[in-house]
Design a protein around this motif. Structure first.
Motif, PDB file in Angstrom:
ATOM      1  N   LEU A  39       0.833  -1.202   0.000  1.00  0.00           N
ATOM      2  CA  LEU A  39       0.000   0.000   0.000  1.00  0.00           C
ATOM      3  C   LEU A  39       0.868   1.253   0.000  1.00  0.00           C
ATOM      4  O   LEU A  39       0.512   2.262  -0.601  1.00  0.00           O
ATOM      5  CB  LEU A  39      -0.941   0.017   1.207  1.00  0.00           C
ATOM      6  CG  LEU A  39      -2.114  -0.964   1.167  1.00  0.00           C
ATOM      7  CD1 LEU A  39      -2.900  -0.880   2.477  1.00  0.00           C
ATOM      8  CD2 LEU A  39      -3.018  -0.707  -0.024  1.00  0.00           C
ATOM      9  N   ARG A  40       2.027   1.182   0.673  1.00  0.00           N
ATOM     10  CA  ARG A  40       2.945   2.330   0.733  1.00  0.00           C
ATOM     11  C   ARG A  40       3.848   2.428  -0.489  1.00  0.00           C
ATOM     12  O   ARG A  40       4.102   3.511  -0.992  1.00  0.00           O
ATOM     13  CB  ARG A  40       3.822   2.247   1.986  1.00  0.00           C
ATOM     14  CG  ARG A  40       3.125   2.623   3.259  1.00  0.00           C
ATOM     15  CD  ARG A  40       4.101   2.738   4.426  1.00  0.00           C
ATOM     16  NE  ARG A  40       4.870   1.524   4.654  1.00  0.00           N
ATOM     17  CZ  ARG A  40       4.459   0.487   5.385  1.00  0.00           C
ATOM     18  NH1 ARG A  40       3.281   0.524   5.948  1.00  0.00           N
ATOM     19  NH2 ARG A  40       5.221  -0.563   5.546  1.00  0.00           N
ATOM     20  N   HIS A  41       4.389   1.300  -0.954  1.00  0.00           N
ATOM     21  CA  HIS A  41       5.442   1.326  -1.971  1.00  0.00           C
ATOM     22  C   HIS A  41       5.060   0.652  -3.285  1.00  0.00           C
ATOM     23  O   HIS A  41       5.870   0.635  -4.202  1.00  0.00           O
ATOM     24  CB  HIS A  41       6.708   0.633  -1.443  1.00  0.00           C
ATOM     25  CG  HIS A  41       7.192   1.185  -0.158  1.00  0.00           C
ATOM     26  ND1 HIS A  41       7.750   2.440  -0.042  1.00  0.00           N
ATOM     27  CD2 HIS A  41       7.198   0.671   1.090  1.00  0.00           C
ATOM     28  CE1 HIS A  41       8.078   2.656   1.221  1.00  0.00           C
ATOM     29  NE2 HIS A  41       7.755   1.606   1.925  1.00  0.00           N
ATOM     30  N   GLY A  42       3.917   0.062  -3.341  1.00  0.00           N
ATOM     31  CA  GLY A  42       3.566  -0.707  -4.528  1.00  0.00           C
ATOM     32  C   GLY A  42       2.128  -0.487  -4.933  1.00  0.00           C
ATOM     33  O   GLY A  42       1.574   0.591  -4.754  1.00  0.00           O
ATOM     34  N   MET A  43       1.547  -1.546  -5.415  1.00  0.00           N
ATOM     35  CA  MET A  43       0.190  -1.484  -5.938  1.00  0.00           C
ATOM     36  C   MET A  43      -0.512  -2.769  -5.500  1.00  0.00           C
ATOM     37  O   MET A  43       0.029  -3.867  -5.644  1.00  0.00           O
ATOM     38  CB  MET A  43       0.298  -1.402  -7.473  1.00  0.00           C
ATOM     39  CG  MET A  43      -0.966  -1.213  -8.207  1.00  0.00           C
ATOM     40  SD  MET A  43      -0.669  -0.804  -9.973  1.00  0.00           S
ATOM     41  CE  MET A  43       0.083  -2.295 -10.595  1.00  0.00           C
ATOM     42  N   VAL A  44      -1.699  -2.633  -4.921  1.00  0.00           N
ATOM     43  CA  VAL A  44      -2.511  -3.771  -4.512  1.00  0.00           C
ATOM     44  C   VAL A  44      -3.757  -3.770  -5.380  1.00  0.00           C
ATOM     45  O   VAL A  44      -4.496  -2.789  -5.411  1.00  0.00           O
ATOM     46  CB  VAL A  44      -2.899  -3.673  -3.014  1.00  0.00           C
ATOM     47  CG1 VAL A  44      -3.798  -4.843  -2.617  1.00  0.00           C
ATOM     48  CG2 VAL A  44      -1.658  -3.620  -2.135  1.00  0.00           C
ATOM     49  N   LEU A  45      -3.965  -4.871  -6.100  1.00  0.00           N
ATOM     50  CA  LEU A  45      -5.147  -5.007  -6.955  1.00  0.00           C
ATOM     51  C   LEU A  45      -5.887  -6.276  -6.553  1.00  0.00           C
ATOM     52  O   LEU A  45      -5.267  -7.301  -6.284  1.00  0.00           O
ATOM     53  CB  LEU A  45      -4.747  -5.094  -8.432  1.00  0.00           C
ATOM     54  CG  LEU A  45      -3.980  -3.908  -8.996  1.00  0.00           C
ATOM     55  CD1 LEU A  45      -3.526  -4.204 -10.416  1.00  0.00           C
ATOM     56  CD2 LEU A  45      -4.837  -2.651  -8.964  1.00  0.00           C
ATOM     57  N   GLY A  46      -7.203  -6.191  -6.525  1.00  0.00           N
ATOM     58  CA  GLY A  46      -7.994  -7.364  -6.182  1.00  0.00           C
ATOM     59  C   GLY A  46      -9.453  -7.000  -6.106  1.00  0.00           C
ATOM     60  O   GLY A  46      -9.880  -5.954  -6.574  1.00  0.00           O
ATOM     61  N   THR A  47     -10.214  -7.880  -5.495  1.00  0.00           N
ATOM     62  CA  THR A  47     -11.650  -7.656  -5.365  1.00  0.00           C
ATOM     63  C   THR A  47     -11.956  -7.010  -4.021  1.00  0.00           C
ATOM     64  O   THR A  47     -11.189  -7.130  -3.067  1.00  0.00           O
ATOM     65  CB  THR A  47     -12.406  -8.994  -5.485  1.00  0.00           C
ATOM     66  OG1 THR A  47     -11.911  -9.888  -4.483  1.00  0.00           O
ATOM     67  CG2 THR A  47     -12.234  -9.610  -6.859  1.00  0.00           C
TER      68      THR A  47
END
Length: 157
Positions: free
Chosen positions: A13-21
């Motif tokens: 959440l701080r350094h990347g990308m979270v993708l999902g439902t």
């Protein structure tokens, strides 16, 4: 393991990308360009936190993380799929593929390749069907699990 996964989620959440439902039936953790090879600093408080999470497995985890970094393509001009997970009761419904394709769409929009590694041989075919090519197969240690590093080139436009 739940503590480690929670830490990884918040780190992304701080350094990347979270993708999902929305209901977390599927979650993918991505490192965008500029953070592919970034690692949390192993300060004394961080070391204490990781030992609390992993116990004596902390050394194996550190070795696996180091080996993954060695086998990922060099440079930061790529998207890195660090983790993909589907809740067991929702597996086989195509949700994982949808979340991975959402990340690949981000890579495509940026005109950049995507990379990943998997320790599950049966995933190699799935990733190949999404355009990934096998670039390396390697063991973490002499008696450790085998990993497959894969890359997906930038699609032709």
């Amino acid at each position: 393991m739940p503590q480690l996964i929670r830490w990884m989620f918040h780190d992304h959440l701080r350094h990347g990308m979270v993708l999902g439902t929305a209901g977390c039936e599927v979650v993918t953790l991505w490192r965008p360009p500029g953070s592919v090879h970034e690692h949390a600093s192993l300060t004394p408080p961080a070391l204490v936190r990781f030992i609390a999470m992993l116990g004596t497995a902390v050394l194996r985890a550190e070795r696996a993380d180091r080996m993954i970094g060695k086998h990922l393509p060099k440079g930061e001009r790529q998207f890195y799929l660090r983790m993909a997970g589907v809740r067991p009761d929702r597996q086989g419904q195509g949700l994982g593929g949808l979340a991975i394709r959402a990340g690949l769409a981000e890579a495509d929009a940026a005109g950049l390749p995507a990379v990943l590694e998997t320790a599950t041989e049966s995933n190699v075919g799935l990733y190949r069907s999404m355009g990934f090519e096998l670039i390396d197969t390697w063991p973490v240690a002499r008696k450790g699990p085998t990993f497959w590093t894969m890359a997906r080139p930038v699609p032709f436009r």
